[in-house]
Design an enzyme around this catalytic site. Structure first.
Site, PDB file in Angstrom:
ATOM      1  N   LYS A 255      33.049  36.810  27.612  1.00  0.00           N
ATOM      2  CA  LYS A 255      33.544  37.773  28.597  1.00  0.00           C
ATOM      3  C   LYS A 255      33.547  37.157  30.011  1.00  0.00           C
ATOM      4  O   LYS A 255      34.513  37.290  30.771  1.00  0.00           O
ATOM      5  CB  LYS A 255      32.656  39.029  28.560  1.00  0.00           C
ATOM      6  CG  LYS A 255      32.628  39.849  29.819  1.00  0.00           C
ATOM      7  CD  LYS A 255      33.900  40.623  29.991  1.00  0.00           C
ATOM      8  CE  LYS A 255      34.047  41.104  31.413  1.00  0.00           C
ATOM      9  NZ  LYS A 255      35.059  42.075  31.617  1.00  0.00           N
ATOM     10  N   CYS A 309      34.918  42.760  39.397  1.00  0.00           N
ATOM     11  CA  CYS A 309      34.623  41.774  38.341  1.00  0.00           C
ATOM     12  C   CYS A 309      34.750  40.313  38.770  1.00  0.00           C
ATOM     13  O   CYS A 309      33.789  39.561  38.721  1.00  0.00           O
ATOM     14  CB  CYS A 309      35.532  42.031  37.149  1.00  0.00           C
ATOM     15  SG  CYS A 309      35.554  43.746  36.652  1.00  0.00           S
TER      16      CYS A 309
HETATM   17  N1  SAJ Z   1      44.693  38.161  42.020  1.00  0.00           N
HETATM   18  C1  SAJ Z   1      45.293  37.093  42.682  1.00  0.00           C
HETATM   19  N2  SAJ Z   1      46.234  36.365  42.010  1.00  0.00           N
HETATM   20  C2  SAJ Z   1      46.580  36.639  40.725  1.00  0.00           C
HETATM   21  C3  SAJ Z   1      45.954  37.712  40.062  1.00  0.00           C
HETATM   22  C4  SAJ Z   1      45.010  38.462  40.722  1.00  0.00           C
HETATM   23  O1  SAJ Z   1      45.016  36.815  43.839  1.00  0.00           O
HETATM   24  O2  SAJ Z   1      47.442  35.928  40.186  1.00  0.00           O
HETATM   25  C5  SAJ Z   1      43.661  38.967  42.698  1.00  0.00           C
HETATM   26  C6  SAJ Z   1      44.008  40.448  42.792  1.00  0.00           C
HETATM   27  O3  SAJ Z   1      44.771  40.733  43.916  1.00  0.00           O
HETATM   28  C7  SAJ Z   1      42.617  41.068  42.853  1.00  0.00           C
HETATM   29  C8  SAJ Z   1      41.739  40.129  42.003  1.00  0.00           C
HETATM   30  O4  SAJ Z   1      42.483  38.931  41.896  1.00  0.00           O
HETATM   31  O5  SAJ Z   1      42.146  41.084  44.173  1.00  0.00           O
HETATM   32  C9  SAJ Z   1      41.382  40.674  40.630  1.00  0.00           C
HETATM   33  O6  SAJ Z   1      42.541  41.109  39.956  1.00  0.00           O
HETATM   34  P1  SAJ Z   1      42.714  41.223  38.362  1.00  0.00           P
HETATM   35  O7  SAJ Z   1      44.100  41.529  38.074  1.00  0.00           O
HETATM   36  O8  SAJ Z   1      42.112  40.052  37.694  1.00  0.00           O
HETATM   37  O9  SAJ Z   1      41.997  42.572  38.021  1.00  0.00           O
HETATM   38  P2  SAJ Z   1      40.578  43.126  37.621  1.00  0.00           P
HETATM   39  O10 SAJ Z   1      39.458  42.489  38.359  1.00  0.00           O
HETATM   40  O11 SAJ Z   1      40.842  44.553  37.780  1.00  0.00           O
HETATM   41  O12 SAJ Z   1      40.390  42.837  36.034  1.00  0.00           O
HETATM   42  C10 SAJ Z   1      39.768  41.686  35.464  1.00  0.00           C
HETATM   43  C11 SAJ Z   1      40.544  41.399  34.177  1.00  0.00           C
HETATM   44  N3  SAJ Z   1      40.187  40.072  33.675  1.00  0.00           N
HETATM   45  C12 SAJ Z   1      41.121  39.216  33.267  1.00  0.00           C
HETATM   46  O13 SAJ Z   1      42.295  39.440  33.322  1.00  0.00           O
HETATM   47  C13 SAJ Z   1      40.619  37.922  32.735  1.00  0.00           C
HETATM   48  C14 SAJ Z   1      40.250  42.486  33.137  1.00  0.00           C
HETATM   49  O14 SAJ Z   1      40.844  42.167  31.895  1.00  0.00           O
HETATM   50  C15 SAJ Z   1      38.736  42.643  32.945  1.00  0.00           C
HETATM   51  O15 SAJ Z   1      38.430  43.637  31.994  1.00  0.00           O
HETATM   52  C16 SAJ Z   1      38.166  43.063  34.286  1.00  0.00           C
HETATM   53  O16 SAJ Z   1      38.408  41.978  35.208  1.00  0.00           O
HETATM   54  C17 SAJ Z   1      36.685  43.311  34.106  1.00  0.00           C
HETATM   55  O17 SAJ Z   1      36.289  44.488  34.097  1.00  0.00           O
HETATM   56  O18 SAJ Z   1      35.929  42.357  33.894  1.00  0.00           O
END
Ligand code: SAJ
Length: 481
Positions: A255, A309
């Site tokens: 995870k 996360c």
């Molecule tokens: N972000 C970027 N560039 C990207 C993608 C995201 O800068 O290409 C930024 C977003 O703006 C945001 C952050 O990253 O600030 C996190 O975004 P995220 O889309 O990863 O969303 P989370 O944190 O809501 O969800 C993640 C997910 N993990 C993965 O995709 C590996 C989700 O599947 C998990 O369940 C979740 O963390 C968790 O609860 O752990």
């Protein structure tokens, strides 16, 4: 490995043996235990098992609603009175596609209840699912306070034949070294024998929580083979995706690896962005071209990585090796680079204003978005916090607008985009909300000061169009011509 072999061997044995031989087999493992396990499995299959869900946040409420919808009697518990009040009246306090409707439906049907009385909920439950948060401290150390407290509460009402499932994200080794110890301590019960324990990390993304809860592949980290078998039966009732079993420490690490991987990939994109700014090309174009390669998928650069996360899970992953003096060369530097991106965005604002002949401490800056990512109402660890605070520290007048969040990090909050950008010298896009992707640049330009800049922290505005409208345009990863 031994553990999987055990599951495999046992399943094979049960299938191929005649009834009498099953009894013989049971004698070896313990008739009572097999019976106990089968009883709970039967209850799960018949939807007669009662489920208690501890923690009704994003993950917990989704879990509770989905299991209730699958026919189980579910009781959700939370410390926050307002959460209990909302859920009990069939509403949810979280912006999540379809969740409000689902909670309304299962509460009306009498299958989901909510209470602050966790002890009673645990007492009455056959299955307890722990969904509490595991944040980090200011020193980037895991804080297991909520998890410990939840486990201590479970222990008080722990009895034989219960299955405990932990969905919280944990540093590798926590199930074995912390959770089991708390549950067994003084209870006189043995984990894997008297009660069962599995760690089944949640993998749902905000905005698609229900869909992903049902469709994603599930990882079930069982304390022992029986625990895994029962947890698999439980998740089979709601999961369309495959269910994979593992030992609990591997499940915990997997995870964390998922989120650390995403964080590192974004850091790579961010470093690429900084390079592109120096060599005067556009990182979006470069990534688009690179991603046409069949084995390359570079994420998107931006003004920072936030949420509950990604900013903390890499630290949870590194935690067990910290005391062994392991020096991270990829995961931690990536985290630091992603944290730096909010400061870089502020630097772009200051530079943009300077080029327009304005001092930041005499300028008005409009910040669009406080949510950590588009279409969510969550501001935890949002890069907006640092951007807003640093700009205010530099003396700028900062006004923020977010369509979904109340939080303004100490800045003045505008009621809409127009109010936020009115007479502003610079507008910074921090969150990729759909409505900001559809900004009417001509209108924004007319409302702002004559000489004004647009800093695109999420690269959602067309730079050509922005310049056409007379903006001094600055985007993360785009060199200034
Ligand atoms: N972000 C970027 N560039 C990207 C993608 C995201 O800068 O290409 C930024 C977003 O703006 C945001 C952050 O990253 O600030 C996190 O975004 P995220 O889309 O990863 O969303 P989370 O944190 O809501 O969800 C993640 C997910 N993990 C993965 O995709 C590996 C989700 O599947 C998990 O369940 C979740 O963390 C968790 O609860 O752990």
């Amino acid at each position: 490995m031994q553990f999987y072999k055990e599951i495999y061997k046992r399943n094979e044995a049960l299938i191929s043996l005649s009834c009498t031989r099953v009894t013989d087999f049971a004698k070896v493992v313990g008739t009572g235990r097999i019976k106990m396990k089968e009883e709970l499995v039967e209850m799960i299959r018949a939807r007669e098992a009662r489920i208690a869900v501890i923690g009704l946040g994003h993950v917990g409420l989704t879990t509770a609603a989905v299991f209730a919808d699958a026919g189980f009697q579910v009781i959700g518990t939370d410390l926050k009175q307002q959460v209990i009040k909302a859920v009990s009246s069939g509403k949810c306090c979280i912006k999540e596609l379809g969740l409000n409707e689902l909670v309304g439906k299962v509460v009306r049907q009498g299958r989901l209840e909510a209470t602050t009385n966790t002890l009673q909920a645990v007492r009455e439950a056959n299955i307890v699912i722990v969904c509490v948060q595991t944040p980090i401290t200011q020193d980037k150390e895991p804080s297991l306070t909520y998890l410990r407290k939840a486990c201590e509460t479970v222990r008080q009402e722990l009895s034989k034949r219960k299955l405990i499932v932990v969905q919280s994200t944990m540093p590798p080794g926590t199930t074995k070294n912390v959770v089991v110890r708390i549950l067994e301590e003084g209870s006189g019960l043995k984990c894997g024998k008297d009660f069962w324990l599995a760690n089944c990390p949640e993998r749902i993304v905000s905005g698609k929580a229900i869909q992903e809860f049902i469709e994603n592949v599930r990882i079930v980290g069982g304390y022992n083979s029986e625990s895994a078998e029962i947890a698999v039966e439980l998740f089979k009732t709601v999961t369309k995706g495959d269910i994979l079993t593992a030992d609990c420490t591997s499940a915990e690490a997997a995870k964390l690896a998922e989120n650390a991987f995403r964080d590192v990939n974004i850091a790579f994109a961010n470093e690429l962005a900084l390079i592109c700014e120096q060599i005067n090309i556009d990182v979006i174009e470069a990534i688009k071209l690179a991603n046409t390669h069949p084995r390359v998928t570079i994420h998107k650069p931006g003004c920072g990585v936030g949420g509950p996360c990604l900013p903390k899970d890499p630290y949870l992953l590194l935690h067990p090796v910290k005391e062994k003096h392991f020096k991270s060369k990829v995961i931690q530097p990536s985290r630091e680079l992603n944290d730096y991106m909010s400061r870089h965005t502020v630097e772009l604002v200051v530079e943009a204003l300077r080029k327009l002949g304005k001092d930041v401490n005499e300028s008005k800056v409009a910040v669009l978005g406080t949510a950590y990512k588009g279409e969510v109402d969550e501001t935890r660890n949002s890069p907006a916090e640092r951007i807003v605070c640093e700009l205010m520290d530099l003396g700028a007048e900062v006004v923020v607008y977010d369509p979904f969040c109340e939080e303004s990090f100490g800045a003045r909050k505008a009621k809409d985009v127009s109010e936020a950008v009115k007479v502003a010298d610079c507008t910074v896009i921090v969150t990729d909300h759909k409505m900001f992707r559809e900004l009417k640049l001509e209108k924004i330009r007319a409302l702002m000061n004559t000489n004004s800049a647009l800093v695109d922290g999420r690269r959602i505005v067309d730079p050509v169009e922005a310049k056409k409208q007379g903006f001094a345009y600055y985007g993360i990863g785009r060199g200034v011509e």
